[in-house]
Write a protein that holds these residues in place. Structure first.
Motif, PDB file in Angstrom:
ATOM      1  N   ARG A 164      29.468   8.740 -21.915  1.00 53.83           N
ATOM      2  CA  ARG A 164      28.360   7.801 -22.044  1.00 53.83           C
ATOM      3  C   ARG A 164      27.433   7.884 -20.842  1.00 53.83           C
ATOM      4  O   ARG A 164      26.217   7.979 -20.972  1.00 53.83           O
ATOM      5  N   MET A 174      13.338  19.491 -38.411  1.00 56.27           N
ATOM      6  CA  MET A 174      14.576  19.721 -39.133  1.00 56.27           C
ATOM      7  C   MET A 174      15.551  20.523 -38.272  1.00 56.27           C
ATOM      8  O   MET A 174      16.736  20.197 -38.199  1.00 56.27           O
ATOM      9  N   LEU A 204      26.615  17.193 -31.879  1.00 53.58           N
ATOM     10  CA  LEU A 204      27.432  15.973 -31.950  1.00 53.58           C
ATOM     11  C   LEU A 204      28.819  16.305 -32.486  1.00 53.58           C
ATOM     12  O   LEU A 204      29.841  15.880 -31.933  1.00 53.58           O
ATOM     13  N   ILE A 205      28.834  17.085 -33.588  1.00 52.66           N
ATOM     14  CA  ILE A 205      30.121  17.384 -34.212  1.00 52.66           C
ATOM     15  C   ILE A 205      30.979  18.246 -33.284  1.00 52.66           C
ATOM     16  O   ILE A 205      32.171  17.968 -33.077  1.00 52.66           O
ATOM     17  N   LEU A 223      27.887  10.929 -40.855  1.00 46.56           N
ATOM     18  CA  LEU A 223      27.491  12.253 -41.355  1.00 46.56           C
ATOM     19  C   LEU A 223      28.716  13.066 -41.733  1.00 46.56           C
ATOM     20  O   LEU A 223      28.783  13.681 -42.800  1.00 46.56           O
ATOM     21  N   ILE A 224      29.713  13.036 -40.850  1.00 48.07           N
ATOM     22  CA  ILE A 224      30.932  13.810 -41.110  1.00 48.07           C
ATOM     23  C   ILE A 224      31.611  13.312 -42.377  1.00 48.07           C
ATOM     24  O   ILE A 224      32.049  14.090 -43.220  1.00 48.07           O
ATOM     25  N   MET A 265      26.729  13.860 -25.893  1.00 47.93           N
ATOM     26  CA  MET A 265      26.584  12.523 -26.494  1.00 47.93           C
ATOM     27  C   MET A 265      27.649  12.303 -27.564  1.00 47.93           C
ATOM     28  O   MET A 265      28.096  11.189 -27.795  1.00 47.93           O
ATOM     29  N   LEU A 307      32.428  16.203 -30.538  1.00 45.20           N
ATOM     30  CA  LEU A 307      33.512  15.349 -31.009  1.00 45.20           C
ATOM     31  C   LEU A 307      34.802  16.157 -31.119  1.00 45.20           C
ATOM     32  O   LEU A 307      35.861  15.762 -30.610  1.00 45.20           O
ATOM     33  N   LEU A 321      19.868  13.889 -42.712  1.00 49.72           N
ATOM     34  CA  LEU A 321      20.438  13.902 -41.358  1.00 49.72           C
ATOM     35  C   LEU A 321      20.054  12.643 -40.588  1.00 49.72           C
ATOM     36  O   LEU A 321      20.912  11.949 -40.031  1.00 49.72           O
ATOM     37  N   PRO A 333      34.552   8.256 -28.559  1.00 43.69           N
ATOM     38  CA  PRO A 333      34.169   6.980 -27.948  1.00 43.69           C
ATOM     39  C   PRO A 333      34.867   6.775 -26.613  1.00 43.69           C
ATOM     40  O   PRO A 333      36.057   7.016 -26.487  1.00 43.69           O
ATOM     41  N   ALA A 376      22.821  17.422 -34.702  1.00 40.85           N
ATOM     42  CA  ALA A 376      24.006  16.995 -35.433  1.00 40.85           C
ATOM     43  C   ALA A 376      25.160  17.959 -35.184  1.00 40.85           C
ATOM     44  O   ALA A 376      26.311  17.542 -34.996  1.00 40.85           O
ATOM     45  N   ILE A 436      15.850  16.434 -43.588  1.00 36.81           N
ATOM     46  CA  ILE A 436      15.582  15.512 -42.474  1.00 36.81           C
ATOM     47  C   ILE A 436      16.021  14.112 -42.842  1.00 36.81           C
ATOM     48  O   ILE A 436      16.676  13.410 -42.059  1.00 36.81           O
ATOM     49  N   VAL A 446      28.150  10.154 -35.107  1.00 34.94           N
ATOM     50  CA  VAL A 446      28.076  11.220 -36.088  1.00 34.94           C
ATOM     51  C   VAL A 446      29.069  11.002 -37.246  1.00 34.94           C
ATOM     52  O   VAL A 446      29.075  11.732 -38.225  1.00 34.94           O
ATOM     53  N   LYS A 460      27.750   1.726 -35.055  1.00 34.87           N
ATOM     54  CA  LYS A 460      28.143   1.686 -33.652  1.00 34.87           C
ATOM     55  C   LYS A 460      27.654   0.397 -33.008  1.00 34.87           C
ATOM     56  O   LYS A 460      28.386  -0.276 -32.281  1.00 34.87           O
ATOM     57  N   LEU A 470      17.043  18.311 -35.621  1.00 33.01           N
ATOM     58  CA  LEU A 470      18.046  17.403 -36.169  1.00 33.01           C
ATOM     59  C   LEU A 470      19.334  18.140 -36.485  1.00 33.01           C
ATOM     60  O   LEU A 470      20.434  17.658 -36.176  1.00 33.01           O
ATOM     61  N   LEU A 471      19.172  19.361 -37.058  1.00 32.92           N
ATOM     62  CA  LEU A 471      20.357  20.133 -37.419  1.00 32.92           C
ATOM     63  C   LEU A 471      21.167  20.495 -36.181  1.00 32.92           C
ATOM     64  O   LEU A 471      22.383  20.290 -36.141  1.00 32.92           O
ATOM     65  N   PHE A 516      42.654   5.061 -27.407  1.00 36.74           N
ATOM     66  CA  PHE A 516      41.354   4.754 -26.810  1.00 36.74           C
ATOM     67  C   PHE A 516      41.457   4.232 -25.377  1.00 36.74           C
ATOM     68  O   PHE A 516      42.193   3.315 -25.092  1.00 36.74           O
TER      69      PHE A 516
END
Lengths: 86, 290, 89, 223, 100, 197, 231
Positions: free
Chosen positions: E79, E5, E15-16, B44-45, E71, E19, B16, E75, E12, B13, B41, B27, E8-9, E30
């Protein structure tokens, strides 16, 4: 009977006078003179130790004073010999 | 729950959350400076990416320390997680953790033989002054609550209300430490961009990965400690909001302030620390603080 | 009796101390230092610590010797420097 | 204030006459970290410092010579042990002595180098370390005079009088000077501009840990 | 702590994934995209609502994955969708809490 | 003065000892207004000054009672239970010391530290760890000093030829210096003469 | 006969305040002089005064403990002075070495030069005084004895004529003092491990310390004789 306080206060007096002389006495810009003046203060401290009956400490102080002044003189002389400006 | 599992979960936790918060921080800085900025992110990456890159070890390094130091760094902050969020142990241990962290910062700079790392190492020594405000803050917390144990501090706060209202200046001192440790902060002299990456310059591959990993944990732990000892008993959402808010605030501050020269940075921190210290002492003696 | 000896010891020490501080020439200072030490030894004797007094009496010539060596050598060096013109004043 | 509120439960003591070493989780953590670092120092070789040369395209290498290496490694190991001892000592005067030892070793570790700037700061730091004998020993003995004891276990049970506070303030300034923090950082920081990373790390490590420990001791004495 | 946990995992991971996906879709330099993308908005609203209001660990985890997916777009994208999703989810959360 | 300038001055190592001395001096002078008194309840208390020597004890001022090898002397440490043979050292006298104490009452200092006596008990036994540290400090500074002098400051290997050459180079390379030396020579002699008179 | 009073005698109580104030004042004078002085060698000399103030403050407690604390403190002062003055010399020599043209003058010398001095005392007295001092030091044992005997060795070494640093002898002395240190540690541990052998431990400790301090102080003499040597 000797008067212990007399020597005690005299020792304090010598220590303060000696340290004043070391700090701002006449001619102390010469390091040799300054080292001389520390001796006065150290004799004052010796008297105080004597009044406290710290006799072994007194012996050690006497011995180390000589050696410390030797070290200081060595440093002073070597620096003068080198012509270093410190 | 099993202690080991607890530790593992908390470390994950911390990693992350810490890296996402650091991404958020970056950001925010970017948006303040009217740049799009990387995705949240990204940090993290980055951290994960480095574990799969080739690791090169420069010829000049002092090997034992060069490699050992990154593991010590990771280990130290894991100890931080254990002493803080997991076991609610003594604050002084967290303080010791922070001290070791400074050592690691110092030594990873100097063990590489690179002049940039070296400069960063010297600056790490200069910034030992940041310890003092942290101390003072901890001491004040201790004076008010009468304990160093985090669990007991939480209990005290649930009875008497958050400490931030009692000793705001001590909280300010602690907050300054957080600013100092945030990336791109005006006090972050060890990571000045004039020094490339400061003490991390010569650490490549998985070594750098470990460093980023520990930095994320460090950020999480510091925010956690700050929120815990000054804002009383919080639930998960409270921690989340608090951490996001602090990341936002530090991002704003760091985006708008230039980095100070090393000795100015140190003396600024010390001056602010001293003012806060005497202010708090004054508050205690005049009876403003109960 | 003891009172008079105390006075003598203190007088010796005062003379020695102020002599060291105010006299100009280093060799005079050394002599004054010997006087100071003599006063001190007298004080120790008054306190009846004979072994300490003995030791102080032994150390006295030693420190005097160190001072003399230092003063002579420094004078030597300074004279050399003056003669060769290394220092201008 | 007693040990338990500060560092956790008392794990054990090592009695050596009047000087009693004691172990709490906090002390043990610091002690173990210092010993670990000392071990690493004993094992590792110094790095080569590379710098750009002025006016040419070459690099200069600053290395630690073999003779210098032995001397500095010896001193750093002793320094590590000394600061590890300072972490667990339970006696006020003993702690100040450990500090004095660490101070002189810190100077010694950099005394063998060639850079004059480093020697300059080592000398200035040495002056501070010498002056520190007054606030450190003096502060400890003022506390001794006020309370009649030097043992931290006893001192921690005593209320603080103004005299104890004065002694503690003296000790604090001694510690600040000796460990080179706050406004006195310059003399110590310059000492790090030399090669030999495993050795100079102990200088920093010892001073930081001594501050950490000193705060514990001052809290014990004052509250 | 285990559920946090997992959230969060998955968040994340979302998010990845977001992306990676959005870089596949949009390779151009951009641009601040002002268009409102309806499908993504739906994913976002659904995701955040699940995440906050489901009360079930697995459903919430899936919700965080979906919310994170939107999310985490590169960029300039996603949004508004995220904002809408978050607002609706939070409003829904409070409504549920006050009415029940 | 701007505060930045002040801070820059603090970054010069040369100023630090002076700054430290200054702050230390301020604190010391503050000490004069702090109420101070000696707590009479001390460890290792000693009799009033000159008391023992006035009583004519053979081993004044360090007589703390006790009989050689049989009865421990009186001593008042912090933790008596940590010291099993407490007071024995204080009560001990070497045969030579016993002989001296029988001939004169004025050699107490020497007698009671040879070895044995109260100070030795404190130094070696009850507070022996302190003495380990002190002697280690001594040893370390001597290691530093002797290493420097053997390897550098007193090293004869880089003496003589190299240094002489340096001096020669320094003088011959610079005609300016030589000229100055000559000019100053005369000046200095004149001054020296004036000073001698 | 009461050997030790239960509480500190009144005499010491009344002496405390003057003594500690004297210590504070001496310390103040010393520190202020340091704060005002720029030359480094002067600061080095003035730290001596600060050390004296330390002795004042410690000795003012007036118990045996205080005396035991002063004793090693003195030796530490000495040791630190030695190390620091050596560093000062090294620094200046390095400075000159790095830029000889600017820093070396004609009469300057990096190494001590002999000078002409013929004193009677240097030819006759040293053996006797040194012997007495060393004998007395051995009798005293411990710190004090070490300092006294070391003083004797210093004196003896000073009055010798040989020039050149006796590196071999230095190594020997260092070895002796290392062994002495081990003796001392052994004695100290023996006190707590086997209290029944306290006499043995006492002698180990005392003799170890004597050897250690004396050899170290004697080493100063060996180092110094370069400087104060005759032609």
């Amino acid at each position: 009977m000797i008067s212990v306080p007399l020597f005690f206060y005299f020792g304090i007096f010598l220590a303060i006078v000696g340290s004043l002389a070391t700090a701002w006495g006449p001619g102390v810009n010469d390091p040799i003179v300054r080292t001389f003046n520390t001796e006065v203060a150290s004799i004052g401290v010796c008297l105080v130790l004597l009044c406290y009956n710290h006799v072994l400490a007194l012996l050690t102080l006497l011995a180390t004073t000589v050696v410390i002044s030797l070290i200081l003189f060595r440093a002073i002389i070597r620096l003068e010999e080198m012509g270093a400006d410190v | 729950m099993n202690l080991m599992a607890d530790i593992l979960i908390n470390v994950i936790i911390a990693f992350l959350a810490g890296s996402l918060l650091l991404g958020l921080h970056r950001k925010v800085m970017a948006r303040v400076q009217k740049r799009p900025g990387p995705p949240i992110v990204q940090h993290l990456i980055h951290s994960l990416k480095f574990f799969f890159k080739e690791t090169a070890i420069p010829k000049t390094v002092s090997k034992v320390f060069y490699i050992g130091i990154v593991f010590i760094l990771a280990l130290v902050w894991i100890v931080g997680v254990i002493a803080g969020p997991v076991a609610h142990d003594s604050l002084l241990i967290l303080f010791g953790v922070y001290a070791v962290y400074k050592i690691v910062e110092h030594n990873s700079g100097s063990s590489s033989g690179s002049p940039y790392g070296k400069l960063s190492c010297v600056r790490a020594v200069l910034s030992a002054a940041t310890e003092l405000p942290l101390f003072a803050a901890i001491v004040f917390v201790y004076l008010i609550t009468g304990t160093m144990n985090i669990g007991e501090i939480i209990a005290y706060q649930s009875a008497h209300g958050p400490l931030v209202f009692t000793i705001p200046l001590a909280a300010l001192m602690f907050f300054m430490l957080i600013i100092t440790k945030s990336p791109y902060s005006p006090f972050a002299i060890t990571k000045d961009k004039a020094l490339i990456s400061g003490f991390e310059t010569e650490h490549f591959g998985f070594l750098r990965g470990f460093m980023l990993f520990s930095e994320s944990i460090a950020w999480y732990v510091m925010l956690w400690v700050f929120l815990t000892i000054f804002f009383g008993p919080l639930n998960a959402v409270g921690y989340l909001i608090g951490m996001i808010v602090i990341s936002f605030v530090t991002g704003f501050i760091n985006a708008t302030t230039p980095i100070l020269s090393p000795n100015h940075s140190v003396m600024t921190q010390i001056t602010i620390g001293a003012i806060c210290f005497f202010g708090t002492v004054l508050m205690i003696f005049t009876g403003v603080v109960a | 009796m003891e009172f008079f000896v105390s006075i003598i010891a203190i007088a010796l020490m005062v003379i020695g101390a102020f002599g060291i501080i105010f006299l100009k020439r280093p060799l005079d200072k050394i002599i004054m230092f010997t006087i100071l030490d003599a006063g001190f030894v007298l004080a120790v004797v008054l306190f009846k610590y004979l072994d300490v007094a003995m030791f102080a009496a032994l150390v006295d010539p030693l420190s005097t010797l160190v001072f003399i060596l230092a003063v002579v050598k420094v004078n030597d060096i300074r004279k050399n420097k003056l003669e060769s013109g290394d220092i201008n004043d | 204030m007693d040990f338990v509120t500060l560092g956790g439960n008392l794990l054990g003591t090592i009695p050596l006459g009047d000087i009693v070493l004691y172990l709490t989780p906090f002390n043990l953590f610091l002690f173990a970290v210092l010993l670990g670092f000392t071990l690493l120092i004993a094992l590792s070789k110094p790095e080569t410092q590379i710098e750009a040369t002025m006016h040419t395209l070459n690099n200069t290498e600053v290395k630690v010579g073999p003779k210098e290496f032995k001397q500095r490694r010896f001193l750093s190991i002793i320094c590590g042990l000394a600061s590890a001892g300072a972490m667990i000592t339970g006696d006020l005067f003993n702690f100040t002595l450990f500090m004095a030892l660490v101070g002189i070793l810190n100077i010694g570790i950099v005394s063998a180098v060639k850079q004059t700037s480093v020697l300059n700061s080592a000398f200035n730091y040495g002056l501070i370390a010498m002056m520190c004998s007054l606030p450190l020993f003096g502060g400890a003995s003022i506390i001794l005079a006020a309370t009649g004891t030097l043992s931290l276990a006893v001192l921690s049970q005593m209320p603080a009088s103004p005299m104890v506070v004065f002694g503690a303030v003296l000790m604090l300034i001694g510690i600040l000077g000796e460990s080179g923090v706050a406004p006195f950082f310059a003399s110590k920081a310059e000492m790090f501009r030399t090669a030999g990373s495993p050795f100079i790390v102990i200088i920093h490590l010892s001073s930081l840990f001594i501050i950490v420990r000193a705060v514990e001791i001052l809290l014990l004495v004052l509250w | 702590m285990l559920d946090y946990m997992i959230y969060l995992l998955t968040f994340a991971a979302g998010l990845i994934l977001g992306l990676v996906y959005s870089y596949k879709q949009h390779g151009e330099p951009f641009v601040a995209n002002t268009e409102f993308n309806m499908p993504f908005a739906a994913v976002s609203i659904l995701g955040w609502c699940l995440a906050f209001d489901s009360g079930n660990v697995i459903l919430s985890a899936i919700g965080f994955l979906m919310g994170g997916f939107v999310m985490g777009e590169r960029p300039g994208y996603g949004r508004k969708e995220t904002a809408v999703g978050l607002i609706i989810a939070i409003v829904l959360y409070f409504l549920l809490r006050w009415t029940v | 003065m701007r505060i930045g300038v002040l801070w820059n001055k603090l970054a010069d190592p040369k100023n630090i000892p002076r700054l430290f001395a200054f702050s230390l001096g301020i604190i010391l002078i503050i000490g004069l207004i702090v109420p101070m008194a000696l707590n009479p309840d001390q460890l290792y208390v000693r009799p009033a000054p000159q008391e023992q020597i006035d009583e004519g004890l053979a081993i004044a001022p360090y007589d703390r009672g006790g009989e050689v090898l049989s009865q421990p002397g009186i001593i008042n440490p912090q933790y008596p239970d940590n010291a099993a043979s407490l007071g024995m050292i204080t009560g001990y006298m070497s045969p030579l010391a016993q002989w001296i104490s029988s001939i004169s009452p004025y050699f107490g200092t020497s007698i009671y530290s040879s070895p044995g006596g109260l100070v030795d008990e404190i130094l070696y036994y009850t507070r022996g760890f302190d003495t380990i540290l002190e002697s280690s400090i001594l040893m370390m500074s001597f290691i530093i000093a002797s290493w420097l002098s053997v390897n550098y400051t007193m090293n004869r290997k880089n003496d003589e030829s190299e240094i002489r050459e340096d001096v020669k180079k320094a003088i011959s390379d610079s005609t300016k210096v030589a000229r100055e030396v000559k000019a100053n020579d005369a000046k200095a002699r004149a001054k020296q003469l004036r000073r001698d008179n | 006969m009461v050997f030790i009073p239960p509480y500190v005698p009144d005499a010491f109580l009344s002496m405390y305040l003057p003594a500690i104030y004297a210590g504070l004042i001496v310390g103040f004078i010393g520190t202020m002089a340091i704060a005002l002085k720029r030359e480094e060698i002067h600061i080095l000399i003035l730290t001596d005064i600060v050390g004296l103030a330390m002795i004042f403050v410690v000795s003012a407690v007036g118990t045996d403990l205080a005396e035991a604390l002063i004793l090693p403190g003195l030796v530490v002062e000495l040791a630190e002075t030695l190390a620091i003055s050596e560093i000062l010399l090294t620094r200046e020599m390095r400075k000159i070495e790095q830029n000889p043209r600017r820093n070396l003058q004609k009469t300057s010398s990096m190494f001590p030069q002999p000078f002409a001095l013929n004193m009677e005392i240097l030819n006759t007295a040293p053996n006797f005084i040194a012997l007495v001092l060393i004998g007395y030091g051995i009798f005293l044992t411990g710190f004090t004895g070490g300092a006294v005997a070391g003083g004797g060795i210093v004196f003896y070494a000073l009055s010798k004529k040989a020039r050149g640093l006796p590196v071999l002898m230095l190594d020997g002395i260092a070895g002796v003092s290392g062994i002495a240190w081990c003796l001392w540690i052994l004695g100290f541990l023996l006190f707590f491990v086997a209290p029944q052998y306290w006499l043995l431990s006492l002698f180990l400790a005392a003799c170890g310390l004597l050897l250690k301090v004396a050899s170290k102080v004697g080493l100063i003499g060996l180092l110094m004789r370069e400087d104060f040597d005759k032609e």
